[in-house]
Design an enzyme around this catalytic site. Structure first.
Site, PDB file in Angstrom:
ATOM      1  N   LYS A 119       0.812  -1.214   0.000  1.00  0.00           N
ATOM      2  CA  LYS A 119       0.000   0.000   0.000  1.00  0.00           C
ATOM      3  C   LYS A 119       0.848   1.268   0.000  1.00  0.00           C
ATOM      4  CE  LYS A 119      -2.257  -0.952   3.820  1.00  0.00           C
ATOM      5  NZ  LYS A 119      -1.709  -2.281   4.118  1.00  0.00           N
ATOM      6  N   ASN A 142      -3.424   6.628   5.618  1.00  0.00           N
ATOM      7  CA  ASN A 142      -2.774   5.770   6.609  1.00  0.00           C
ATOM      8  C   ASN A 142      -1.274   6.005   6.679  1.00  0.00           C
ATOM      9  OD1 ASN A 142      -3.205   3.626   8.557  1.00  0.00           O
ATOM     10  ND2 ASN A 142      -2.092   2.276   7.168  1.00  0.00           N
ATOM     11  N   HIS A 189      -3.407  -9.257  10.637  1.00  0.00           N
ATOM     12  CA  HIS A 189      -4.262  -8.665  11.678  1.00  0.00           C
ATOM     13  C   HIS A 189      -5.256  -9.671  12.267  1.00  0.00           C
ATOM     14  CE1 HIS A 189      -2.552  -4.840  10.702  1.00  0.00           C
ATOM     15  NE2 HIS A 189      -3.040  -4.844   9.482  1.00  0.00           N
TER      16      HIS A 189
END
Length: 458
Positions: A119, A142, A189
């Site tokens: 990303k 982010n 995650h």
């Protein structure tokens, strides 16, 4: 969106929370900020909020603050299933993320990038290409600057390029990017999500409000990406390393072919970023920038100038014929696998840290093919050893410094030492950047004063 006199609670006091609170105060909202960490750990954030007309609580979450709010804005690091948020939800309080709040004040096209890996590189690269093409760009989300800072500063851009995490997507309601990019989905995650399906569903929220005039740039080789993008409304633009893509972009015999706006061919051997994962990042970036109106020569030129980012398969040094690479950003299993895929073999892999709930066993084929030895450290070392330690010579140590001592004694000419932990850093470091910085310092210590690794056969 009218905020004046509205009771708004900001949950989380990291940079995003601070920027959100400042913005809300500027709009005349009645602002409270709540963070479960003690005040001594939040000193910089508290200093940044001094003088503002708001209330702050630290070290706890007072449930009444949540249930009596008109709106709650949640920072990315805060899970939505904590008790006070659930109580507020039952009371009908609107709960959103910072990107959702910011998007309600943004009137320029948003290019939103998500995925498990790549990303930050893709977001930064798209921003650089657009700038080189003469467009005004705000890059954030982010990474770097929260989107709310764009709104607060009153900047005017032609495009906003935003890295978007699954945590941020959990709190979207009306957020609608003009171009969405889903790079890949691999296990990550799982210490926060109850299942892999829940994580996949969170990624899919990026398409929640996209419609046919919008674009979705998707990885046509990733089965989980294809699963989550089935039946979405925006126009799909696929990218692939494995096959030709009609009306998309693909890699074949060392070149990248685009059929998005006519035919264009790109020369990745002239790019400074290397590795199979960066071919995918490049294709996604090219696709977005062609849609945004950039010319082929502008894109190729910007790609040739882009050096990549720190801590992402970053070359550090060669000492006595041993090459050292810093991939501290490899905080999940998929990222480490992508890093390993870019090397021919003789890799000494340094891995470990805080476990995120993934399945290390899927790394076994790459270990057998690429890795001559692993040095494992941190909280996850025993779990990794039990899962895949038998596939290569494995040494367990307490921390990264001890791992480098093992490397110094055992690495020989022709070896590659790769720090790619497959875990988060939070058991021993403040973040992946600090871990990567320490690794570079340890490599430089070997280079500047310690004995060089022995020659092959010595």
């Amino acid at each position: 969106m009218e905020l004046k006199n509205k009771k708004v609670l900001v949950v989380g006091l990291a940079r995003t929370g601070v920027s959100t609170a400042r913005f809300l105060v500027s709009k005349g909202a009645r602002v409270r900020v709540s963070d479960s960490s003690p005040a001594e750990k939040l000193s910089k954030s508290l200093d940044d909020l001094k003088g503002l007309d708001l209330e702050i609580e630290t070290g706890r979450h007072t449930e009444e603050w949540f249930t009596k709010a008109d709106l709650i804005v949640v920072s990315p690091g805060v899970p939505l299933d904590i008790k006070p948020l659930i109580a507020a939800q039952h009371k009908g309080v609107e709960i959103i993320s910072e990107i959702e709040l910011a998007s309600r004040f943004i009137d320029v096209p948003i290019i939103a990038i998500t995925g498990t890996n790549g990303k930050t590189t893709t977001t930064t690269l798209i921003g650089e290409i657009l700038k080189k093409s003469g467009k005004r760009v705000f890059v954030g989300g982010n990474i770097g600057n929260p989107l709310i800072e764009y709104v607060m500063e009153g900047n005017k851009a032609d495009f906003i390029v935003a890295e978007i995490s699954s945590f941020q997507l959990e709190g979207v309601r009306d957020f609608r990017p003009y171009i969405s990019i889903l790079l890949n989905i691999t296990e990550d995650h799982l210490d926060r999500y109850p299942s892999m399906d829940a994580y996949i569903m969170a990624k899919g929220l990026i398409y929640r409000n996209q419609m046919y005039p919008d674009f979705a740039v998707i990885n046509a080789d990733d089965v989980l990406v294809k699963k989550v993008t089935k039946g979405i409304e925006p126009r799909k633009i696929g990218f692939s390393r494995e096959k030709e893509v009609v009306d998309g972009i693909y890699y074949r015999e060392g070149r990248i072919f685009s059929r998005i706006k006519g035919d264009a061919v790109y020369e990745p051997e002239r790019f400074k970023i290397k590795g199979v994962h960066n071919i995918e990042n490049a294709m996604a970036s090219i696709a977005a920038c062609e849609i945004a109106g950039c010319r082929r020569d502008e894109i190729q030129g910007a790609m040739e100038e882009f050096h990549g980012l720190p801590h992402r398969v970053e070359f550090v040094a060669e000492i006595g014929g041993v090459s050292y690479y810093n991939d501290s950003k490899g905080t999940n299993i998929g990222a480490t696998m992508s890093a390993l895929a870019g090397f021919k073999g003789n890799v000494i892999l340094l891995a470990g840290g805080k476990d995120k709930g993934g399945d290390y066993s899927i790394m076994a084929p790459l270990l057998e093919e690429k890795v001559k030895g692993m040095v494992l450290f941190g909280e996850a070392r025993d779990k990794i050893t039990q899962s895949i330690g038998r596939y290569t010579d494995t040494v367990l140590v307490g921390n990264l410094k001890e791992a480098m001592e093992v490397v110094r004694r055992t690495a020989v000419r022709g070896d590659t030492v790769l720090l790619s932990p497959a875990c988060s850093s939070f058991d021993q470091f403040s973040g992946y950047a600090e871990r990567g910085k320490v690794f570079r310092e340890l490599v430089n210590a070997i280079k500047q004063g310690e004995a060089e690794p022995p020659q092959e056969g010595c």
